[in-house]
Design a protein around this motif. Structure first.
Motif, short mmCIF file in Angstrom:
data_model
loop_
_atom_site.label_atom_id
_atom_site.label_comp_id
_atom_site.label_asym_id
_atom_site.label_seq_id
_atom_site.Cartn_x
_atom_site.Cartn_y
_atom_site.Cartn_z
N SER A 37 1.13 -3.87 4.44
CA SER A 37 -0.30 -4.38 4.56
C SER A 37 -1.00 -3.51 4.08
O SER A 37 -1.09 -2.20 4.75
N ILE A 38 -2.09 -3.56 3.29
CA ILE A 38 -3.32 -2.54 2.93
C ILE A 38 -4.50 -2.90 3.09
O ILE A 38 -4.96 -3.93 3.00
N TYR A 39 -5.30 -1.93 4.13
CA TYR A 39 -6.69 -2.25 4.53
C TYR A 39 -7.55 -1.20 3.87
O TYR A 39 -7.16 -0.13 3.33
N ARG A 40 -8.65 -1.46 3.79
CA ARG A 40 -9.64 -0.80 3.09
C ARG A 40 -11.13 -0.97 4.10
O ARG A 40 -11.33 -1.77 4.57
N LEU A 41 -11.65 0.41 3.88
CA LEU A 41 -13.12 0.33 4.75
C LEU A 41 -14.05 0.84 3.66
O LEU A 41 -14.02 1.99 3.20
N LEU A 42 -15.20 0.38 3.78
CA LEU A 42 -16.22 0.87 2.77
C LEU A 42 -17.03 1.80 3.41
O LEU A 42 -17.68 1.51 4.34
N TYR A 102 -2.52 6.93 5.16
CA TYR A 102 -4.07 6.97 5.09
C TYR A 102 -4.57 7.55 3.71
O TYR A 102 -3.72 8.61 3.49
N TYR A 103 -5.24 7.14 3.09
CA TYR A 103 -5.67 7.64 1.72
C TYR A 103 -7.37 7.77 1.20
O TYR A 103 -8.08 6.50 1.59
N GLY A 133 -1.39 -0.48 -7.31
CA GLY A 133 -1.03 0.91 -7.64
C GLY A 133 -0.09 1.34 -6.21
O GLY A 133 0.79 1.92 -6.56
N VAL A 134 -0.76 1.22 -5.05
CA VAL A 134 0.09 1.49 -3.86
C VAL A 134 1.38 0.94 -3.63
O VAL A 134 2.40 1.55 -3.51
N PRO A 135 1.41 -0.41 -3.72
CA PRO A 135 2.42 -1.12 -3.44
C PRO A 135 3.83 -0.60 -4.58
O PRO A 135 4.89 -0.37 -4.44
N ASN A 136 3.12 -0.45 -5.87
CA ASN A 136 4.05 -0.10 -7.10
C ASN A 136 4.63 1.32 -6.63
O ASN A 136 5.78 1.71 -6.88
N PHE A 137 3.76 2.09 -6.50
CA PHE A 137 4.25 3.49 -6.08
C PHE A 137 5.34 3.48 -4.92
O PHE A 137 6.17 4.25 -4.94
N LEU A 138 4.95 2.80 -3.72
CA LEU A 138 6.14 2.73 -2.86
C LEU A 138 7.25 2.16 -3.23
O LEU A 138 8.56 2.83 -3.10
#
Length: 215
Positions: A41-46, A175-176, A196-201
């Motif tokens: 699960s990927i979350y983001r904060l603006l 965290y990124y 990008g992140v799922p593919n990297f993992l």
């Protein structure tokens, strides 16, 4: 991570990453779930001031034990073989500290980005659990001059915490944040975050599975 000193990272920063590993989602209502895929699960904060996003990743990577995951993640020479977006990646001793140089391939016609950063790994015992933590943050050293045609990323932070999932896999928190500079289309930013992140993992897990045969 802003309290990083020239000597490295504080123990408190490592423990903060460990604490995040115990969560299944970020604390705070402003974090937005971006995507759920492959057990991640990927979350983001603006950030309202800059218009840039911070990202947090939670999940489990099956069939990749944490000690192997960490070893492969830290192995820059091996990453040059399996990560298709790496143009250059290596360590140098600069000003009595170990610094990583990393140039990332961007799709044409955009300029590549490069990073100069410190990183540190610590293996922690947290209430009887073995947790591997890797912290990274951009730094500035005169040894790595900026290249013509490549945009230097001057704000970059990453933390990674990994422990066993109780089976044969790894429970992961990441965290990124970076400020890639220049003009990057919003569609590319969204694609990179969602894919990008799922593919990297996913590629990292494949690299873990191939690692013992090569080393």
């Amino acid at each position: 991570m802003d309290s990083t000193t020239a000597e490295g990272f504080s123990q408190e920063q490592f423990l903060e990453a460990c604490a995040e590993l115990q969560q299944s989602a970020p604390a705070g209502a402003d974090w937005q779930l971006l995507v759920e895929t492959l057990g991640i699960s990927i979350y983001r904060l603006l950030d309202q001031k800059t218009g840039l996003y911070e990202y947090k990743v939670f999940g489990v990577l099956e069939d990749c034990p944490p000690d192997l995951f960490t070893k492969v993640y830290m192995d820059l020479e091996y990453r040059r073989k399996w990560d298709q977006f790496v143009k250059e990646l290596y360590e140098e001793e600069c000003d009595d500290k170990t610094v990583v140089y990393w140039e990332v391939k961007y799709p044409f016609p955009m300029a590549n980005r490069d990073y100069v950063y410190m990183r540190e790994r610590r293996d922690l015992d947290v209430e009887g659990r073995k947790v591997f933590v890797v912290l990274a943050q951009s730094t500035s050293v005169s040894y790595f001059a900026e290249k013509q045609g490549v945009i230097r990323v001057k704000k970059y932070k990453q933390s990674l915490a990994i422990e066993s999932d109780g089976k044969k896999g790894s429970k992961v928190f990441m965290y990124y944040f970076d400020n890639p500079g220049g003009q990057i289309p919003s569609w590319l930013i969204n694609w990179a975050a969602k894919n990008g992140v799922p593919n990297f993992l996913k590629d990292l897990v494949k690299a873990c599975q191939a690692y013992p045969k090569k080393h």
